[in-house]
Design a protein around this motif. Sequence first.
Motif, PDB file in Angstrom:
ATOM      1  N   PRO A 248       0.803  -1.231   0.000  1.00  0.00           N
ATOM      2  CA  PRO A 248       0.000   0.000   0.000  1.00  0.00           C
ATOM      3  C   PRO A 248       0.833   1.278   0.000  1.00  0.00           C
ATOM      4  CG  PRO A 248      -1.018  -1.606   1.436  1.00  0.00           C
ATOM      5  CD  PRO A 248       0.298  -2.197   1.008  1.00  0.00           C
ATOM      6  N   ASN A 279      -6.653  -1.195   7.865  1.00  0.00           N
ATOM      7  CA  ASN A 279      -6.285   0.222   7.894  1.00  0.00           C
ATOM      8  C   ASN A 279      -5.321   0.544   9.029  1.00  0.00           C
ATOM      9  OD1 ASN A 279      -7.767   1.105   5.637  1.00  0.00           O
ATOM     10  ND2 ASN A 279      -9.654   1.117   6.844  1.00  0.00           N
ATOM     11  N   TYR A 337      -7.333  -3.842  -1.138  1.00  0.00           N
ATOM     12  CA  TYR A 337      -6.564  -3.104  -2.143  1.00  0.00           C
ATOM     13  C   TYR A 337      -7.483  -2.300  -3.069  1.00  0.00           C
ATOM     14  CZ  TYR A 337      -1.711  -4.584  -1.479  1.00  0.00           C
ATOM     15  OH  TYR A 337      -0.428  -4.743  -1.000  1.00  0.00           O
ATOM     16  N   MET A 340      -9.074   0.586  -1.342  1.00  0.00           N
ATOM     17  CA  MET A 340      -8.092   1.666  -1.207  1.00  0.00           C
ATOM     18  C   MET A 340      -7.970   2.451  -2.508  1.00  0.00           C
ATOM     19  SD  MET A 340      -3.996   1.402  -0.300  1.00  0.00           S
ATOM     20  CE  MET A 340      -3.615   0.617  -1.885  1.00  0.00           C
ATOM     21  N   GLU A 343     -10.896   4.751  -2.859  1.00  0.00           N
ATOM     22  CA  GLU A 343     -10.724   5.919  -1.989  1.00  0.00           C
ATOM     23  C   GLU A 343      -9.696   6.891  -2.571  1.00  0.00           C
ATOM     24  OE1 GLU A 343      -9.667   4.231   1.752  1.00  0.00           O
ATOM     25  OE2 GLU A 343     -11.744   3.785   2.324  1.00  0.00           O
ATOM     26  N   LYS A 357      -3.546  10.477   1.645  1.00  0.00           N
ATOM     27  CA  LYS A 357      -2.325   9.677   1.764  1.00  0.00           C
ATOM     28  C   LYS A 357      -1.741   9.789   3.174  1.00  0.00           C
ATOM     29  CE  LYS A 357       2.470   9.962   0.679  1.00  0.00           C
ATOM     30  NZ  LYS A 357       3.521  10.857   0.196  1.00  0.00           N
ATOM     31  N   PHE A 360      -4.038   8.005   5.728  1.00  0.00           N
ATOM     32  CA  PHE A 360      -3.976   6.555   5.565  1.00  0.00           C
ATOM     33  C   PHE A 360      -2.675   6.002   6.143  1.00  0.00           C
ATOM     34  CE2 PHE A 360      -2.745   2.675   3.487  1.00  0.00           C
ATOM     35  CZ  PHE A 360      -3.916   1.944   3.379  1.00  0.00           C
ATOM     36  N   TYR A 364      -1.940   3.259   8.977  1.00  0.00           N
ATOM     37  CA  TYR A 364      -1.470   1.974   8.470  1.00  0.00           C
ATOM     38  C   TYR A 364      -0.044   1.655   8.958  1.00  0.00           C
ATOM     39  CZ  TYR A 364       0.050  -1.601   5.167  1.00  0.00           C
ATOM     40  OH  TYR A 364       0.550  -2.750   4.620  1.00  0.00           O
TER      41      TYR A 364
END
Length: 368
Positions: A248, A279, A337, A340, A343, A357, A360, A364
């Motif tokens: 990710p 997440n 995935y 994501m 989003e 970004k 997240f 993460y």
Amino acid sequence: MIFKLLKKDPKSGARRGVVTTAHGEIQTPIFMPVATHAAMKAMTPAQVHDTGAQIILSNTYHLHLHPGEALVQKAGGLHQFMGWDGPILTDSGGFQVFSLPKKRITEEGVFFRHEDTGEEVFLDPAKAVAIQEALGADIIMNFDECIPYPCEKSYAERSTEKTIRWAKQCREAHKREKQYLFGIVQGSVFEDLRKRCAKELVKMDFPGYAIGGVSVGEGLELLKQVVGYTAPHLPEDKPRYLMGVGLPEDILESVERGIDMFDCVIPTRYARSATLFTNRGRIRLTNKNYRRDFYPIEPNCTCYTCRNFTRAYLHHLFTANEVLSAILASIHNVHFYLNMMAEIRNSIEEGRFKEYKETFLASYLKGK
């Protein structure tokens, strides 16, 4: 190919677009699940579709060896053969061939041994294109030399020139108009080589461009540098594909630098070893802490697995070595995935990709 650039993020190089193929549209940025042998491991095509997948990837090298492109073509092509009605991309087999321990690289192509029979097999640009045309994917790739990392610059220079020559041969060999042939930019971690390769490929006017030779051990920081100084030399009105990436954090950093398409085996490979994406980072469901955990993998996840099963149940399946464990874990990881990516697309449309970004990754990576 029709590629339409819909929106650019005002604070970064992130792009929102759509690619139109004979088998449907692809909203970008997009992640492509990998169906190496014309099959997603532990998932049916219907399950892959339900995760939000818009396009999948299959492998030319493996399909050439088993069952052979002639059989796939006789079956009506990959779409009919594997029961997938959406777009398909096939890679050229270059990465797989060049990672083999025993191969002989020449100026014309590569000699290697069949993994089962031991028979010598030869693959060159024209043959790689012919195989992919027979397979019938919507997007096919140039045959290139995947440069190992690390390597001497002198080797990278010779290899990059070979990739440029082979790209021209692929362009000349390509006959099927409904299939779109992408050029692949090589050059290892050397900025001048990446720039030269990109400029030479752009002269050949491919409908799309890929950045190859990353995710070969160079690490995230070097990956960011390579993408950062390669993407600006690719046309803005053509899709950009970063091959074999990835995690990710890799995807987010690369979207920020203008990449539209990604693929990797990580979601399903990790799933089979009980590693699940959330997440708040990755979790390992074989850990004894999950034996009595009756929450879903991700409380707010809408995938089939999270709607119906608990961490405790998946822990049981993995410890009992049940096949269902890989199926349910793969469904969740692929959904994670693709959710994501949805989003990311929304954040670009709303002009807040950088904020997305940062938010997240703060969550993460903290749990990673």
